[in-house]
Design a protein around this motif. Structure first.
Motif, PDB file in Angstrom:
ATOM      1  N   GLU A  20       0.829  -1.210   0.000  1.00 31.95           N
ATOM      2  CA  GLU A  20       0.000   0.000   0.000  1.00 31.95           C
ATOM      3  C   GLU A  20       0.861   1.257   0.000  1.00 31.95           C
ATOM      4  O   GLU A  20       0.527   2.250  -0.641  1.00 31.95           O
ATOM      5  CB  GLU A  20      -0.948  -0.011   1.200  1.00 31.95           C
ATOM      6  N   ALA A  21       1.976   1.219   0.724  1.00 33.44           N
ATOM      7  CA  ALA A  21       2.873   2.383   0.755  1.00 33.44           C
ATOM      8  C   ALA A  21       3.419   2.683  -0.636  1.00 33.44           C
ATOM      9  O   ALA A  21       3.580   3.843  -1.025  1.00 33.44           O
ATOM     10  CB  ALA A  21       4.023   2.124   1.730  1.00 33.44           C
ATOM     11  N   ILE A  22       3.676   1.611  -1.418  1.00 31.82           N
ATOM     12  CA  ILE A  22       4.185   1.785  -2.784  1.00 31.82           C
ATOM     13  C   ILE A  22       3.078   2.284  -3.704  1.00 31.82           C
ATOM     14  O   ILE A  22       3.251   3.240  -4.455  1.00 31.82           O
ATOM     15  CB  ILE A  22       4.778   0.458  -3.309  1.00 31.82           C
ATOM     16  N   LEU A  23       1.909   1.644  -3.629  1.00 32.99           N
ATOM     17  CA  LEU A  23       0.814   2.002  -4.527  1.00 32.99           C
ATOM     18  C   LEU A  23       0.261   3.393  -4.242  1.00 32.99           C
ATOM     19  O   LEU A  23      -0.227   4.075  -5.143  1.00 32.99           O
ATOM     20  CB  LEU A  23      -0.309   0.961  -4.429  1.00 32.99           C
ATOM     21  N   GLU A  24       0.345   3.830  -2.986  1.00 33.32           N
ATOM     22  CA  GLU A  24      -0.144   5.170  -2.629  1.00 33.32           C
ATOM     23  C   GLU A  24       0.901   6.253  -2.877  1.00 33.32           C
ATOM     24  O   GLU A  24       0.627   7.429  -2.702  1.00 33.32           O
ATOM     25  CB  GLU A  24      -0.570   5.192  -1.159  1.00 33.32           C
ATOM     26  N   GLY A  25       2.105   5.845  -3.276  1.00 36.36           N
ATOM     27  CA  GLY A  25       3.141   6.822  -3.587  1.00 36.36           C
ATOM     28  C   GLY A  25       3.963   7.275  -2.405  1.00 36.36           C
ATOM     29  O   GLY A  25       4.796   8.182  -2.532  1.00 36.36           O
ATOM     30  N   LYS A  26       3.741   6.678  -1.229  1.00 31.60           N
ATOM     31  CA  LYS A  26       4.563   7.021  -0.073  1.00 31.60           C
ATOM     32  C   LYS A  26       5.994   6.527  -0.271  1.00 31.60           C
ATOM     33  O   LYS A  26       6.946   7.124   0.236  1.00 31.60           O
ATOM     34  CB  LYS A  26       3.964   6.403   1.197  1.00 31.60           C
ATOM     35  N   LEU A  27       6.102   5.416  -0.988  1.00 34.47           N
ATOM     36  CA  LEU A  27       7.406   4.907  -1.416  1.00 34.47           C
ATOM     37  C   LEU A  27       7.434   4.964  -2.932  1.00 34.47           C
ATOM     38  O   LEU A  27       6.524   4.478  -3.596  1.00 34.47           O
ATOM     39  CB  LEU A  27       7.603   3.461  -0.952  1.00 34.47           C
ATOM     40  N   LYS A  28       8.474   5.574  -3.479  1.00 30.34           N
ATOM     41  CA  LYS A  28       8.559   5.756  -4.926  1.00 30.34           C
ATOM     42  C   LYS A  28       9.668   4.893  -5.523  1.00 30.34           C
ATOM     43  O   LYS A  28      10.535   4.397  -4.786  1.00 30.34           O
ATOM     44  CB  LYS A  28       8.795   7.232  -5.254  1.00 30.34           C
ATOM     45  N   ALA A  29       9.630   4.726  -6.834  1.00 29.33           N
ATOM     46  CA  ALA A  29      10.645   3.935  -7.529  1.00 29.33           C
ATOM     47  C   ALA A  29      12.032   4.453  -7.178  1.00 29.33           C
ATOM     48  O   ALA A  29      12.292   5.652  -7.266  1.00 29.33           O
ATOM     49  CB  ALA A  29      10.418   3.992  -9.034  1.00 29.33           C
ATOM     50  N   GLY A  30      12.907   3.530  -6.766  1.00 28.46           N
ATOM     51  CA  GLY A  30      14.266   3.904  -6.387  1.00 28.46           C
ATOM     52  C   GLY A  30      14.453   4.064  -4.891  1.00 28.46           C
ATOM     53  O   GLY A  30      15.587   4.043  -4.397  1.00 28.46           O
ATOM     54  N   ASP A  31      13.349   4.246  -4.153  1.00 23.70           N
ATOM     55  CA  ASP A  31      13.456   4.357  -2.692  1.00 23.70           C
ATOM     56  C   ASP A  31      13.900   3.024  -2.101  1.00 23.70           C
ATOM     57  O   ASP A  31      13.538   1.957  -2.600  1.00 23.70           O
ATOM     58  CB  ASP A  31      12.110   4.749  -2.069  1.00 23.70           C
ATOM     59  N   LYS A  32      14.663   3.128  -1.050  1.00 24.82           N
ATOM     60  CA  LYS A  32      15.149   1.925  -0.376  1.00 24.82           C
ATOM     61  C   LYS A  32      14.358   1.729   0.916  1.00 24.82           C
ATOM     62  O   LYS A  32      14.172   2.679   1.684  1.00 24.82           O
ATOM     63  CB  LYS A  32      16.641   2.083  -0.075  1.00 24.82           C
ATOM     64  N   LEU A  33      13.883   0.514   1.128  1.00 25.62           N
ATOM     65  CA  LEU A  33      13.177   0.227   2.371  1.00 25.62           C
ATOM     66  C   LEU A  33      14.162   0.275   3.531  1.00 25.62           C
ATOM     67  O   LEU A  33      15.370   0.112   3.348  1.00 25.62           O
ATOM     68  CB  LEU A  33      12.537  -1.165   2.317  1.00 25.62           C
ATOM     69  N   PRO A  34      13.658   0.517   4.747  1.00 23.96           N
ATOM     70  CA  PRO A  34      14.548   0.494   5.916  1.00 23.96           C
ATOM     71  C   PRO A  34      15.309  -0.825   5.992  1.00 23.96           C
ATOM     72  O   PRO A  34      14.881  -1.833   5.422  1.00 23.96           O
ATOM     73  CB  PRO A  34      13.580   0.646   7.093  1.00 23.96           C
ATOM     74  N   ALA A  35      16.425  -0.812   6.687  1.00 20.44           N
ATOM     75  CA  ALA A  35      17.243  -2.018   6.835  1.00 20.44           C
ATOM     76  C   ALA A  35      16.430  -3.129   7.499  1.00 20.44           C
ATOM     77  O   ALA A  35      15.448  -2.874   8.191  1.00 20.44           O
ATOM     78  CB  ALA A  35      18.479  -1.711   7.673  1.00 20.44           C
ATOM     79  N   GLU A  36      16.847  -4.358   7.269  1.00 20.64           N
ATOM     80  CA  GLU A  36      16.128  -5.513   7.797  1.00 20.64           C
ATOM     81  C   GLU A  36      15.913  -5.414   9.302  1.00 20.64           C
ATOM     82  O   GLU A  36      14.813  -5.704   9.803  1.00 20.64           O
ATOM     83  CB  GLU A  36      16.906  -6.782   7.456  1.00 20.64           C
ATOM     84  N   ARG A  37      16.957  -5.004  10.031  1.00 21.41           N
ATOM     85  CA  ARG A  37      16.816  -4.907  11.482  1.00 21.41           C
ATOM     86  C   ARG A  37      15.729  -3.914  11.867  1.00 21.41           C
ATOM     87  O   ARG A  37      14.922  -4.167  12.769  1.00 21.41           O
ATOM     88  CB  ARG A  37      18.150  -4.478  12.112  1.00 21.41           C
ATOM     89  N   LYS A  38      15.686  -2.783  11.156  1.00 20.13           N
ATOM     90  CA  LYS A  38      14.683  -1.764  11.453  1.00 20.13           C
ATOM     91  C   LYS A  38      13.283  -2.272  11.120  1.00 20.13           C
ATOM     92  O   LYS A  38      12.325  -2.037  11.882  1.00 20.13           O
ATOM     93  CB  LYS A  38      14.996  -0.496  10.642  1.00 20.13           C
ATOM     94  N   LEU A  39      13.147  -2.957  10.008  1.00 17.19           N
ATOM     95  CA  LEU A  39      11.841  -3.495   9.629  1.00 17.19           C
ATOM     96  C   LEU A  39      11.360  -4.532  10.643  1.00 17.19           C
ATOM     97  O   LEU A  39      10.169  -4.594  10.964  1.00 17.19           O
ATOM     98  CB  LEU A  39      11.911  -4.122   8.231  1.00 17.19           C
TER      99      LEU A  39
END
Length: 243
Positions: A20-39
């Protein structure tokens, strides 16, 4: 952006939140998700569950996972590719019946051809007439040009899809026409008369598009698909009786 995953369905909830974050544009192409530990901290989940959820998102074409020091989950540009891939597998496995495929094509090709009649420019008409001339040459040469005739017919339909200007229709029809030869090879008898009839249909469609008659263009495209399905129906019945 993210919150603790619902513990009753952690795996699916992680997928849903990131998707949903991707489809709503909160995360855009090229953005990096938080590190595994943070997630893991954000979702309050295990490494195994998180990694499995990310793999599903990668399979959906929403992210790409890179390894190494500078690796991680990176958001991809959302395209129609995955839709096309799913349809590709469905058609290639021939789990779609001949009649189902014809019904789908009749509806979609009709819509696309009607749109093309509304939008076609002089340049577009030039491209269609070039294909039409090639088809005429193949028909005059005869049955030895059958394979090229089929390829040219596919090119004709795809040119109409490009003129229509809807990337979803174009992507789906590209997948259909990339795989439809499997059905032609099995069910369409190679006859010169079929080549002639196909060329006549193409001429009528081009005329309707050139005259901006979208109602007639749509009707002609639907009749064309229906006619060619009838050519294959008898062979279809015979094949299933023998196998």
């Amino acid at each position: 952006m993210f919150q603790q995953a619902k513990q009753s369905r952690v795996f699916q909830d992680i997928i849903n939140q990131i998707q949903e974050a991707i489809l709503e544009g909160k995360l855009k192409a090229g953005d990096k998700l938080p590190a595994e530990r943070k997630l893991k901290e954000l979702f309050q989940t295990s490494r195994g569950t998180l990694r499995e959820a990310l793999r599903v998102l990668e399979q959906k074409g929403l992210i790409t996972i890179k390894t190494g020091t500078n690796g991680g989950a990176i958001v991809k540009n959302v395209t129609t590719q995955k839709i096309s891939e799913s349809l590709d597998l469905l058609i290639r496995s021939q789990k779609v019946s001949l009649n189902d495929l014809a019904q789908f094509r009749k509806d979609v090709e009709g819509i696309v051809t009607g749109l093309a009649a509304k939008k076609a420019s002089d340049e577009n008409m030039g491209a269609l007439n070039t294909i039409l001339q090639k088809e005429q040459d193949l028909v005059e040469t005869g049955i030895d040009q059958w394979d090229n005739f089929i390829d040219t017919d596919n090119a004709f339909h795809m040119e109409l899809a490009r003129i229509a200007g809807n990337p979803i229709y174009e992507s789906i029809l590209q997948t259909v026409h990339d795989n439809i030869n499997r059905y032609y090879n099995r069910f369409l008898v190679k006859e010169h008369q079929i080549m002639i009839k196909n060329y006549e249909d193409m001429c009528a469609i081009v005329e309707a598009v050139e005259n901006r008659d979208h109602v007639r263009a749509r009707s002609l495209a639907r009749k064309h698909v229906k006619r060619f399905n009838k050519f294959m129906e008898a062979e279809n019945v015979d094949w299933f009786q023998q196998n």
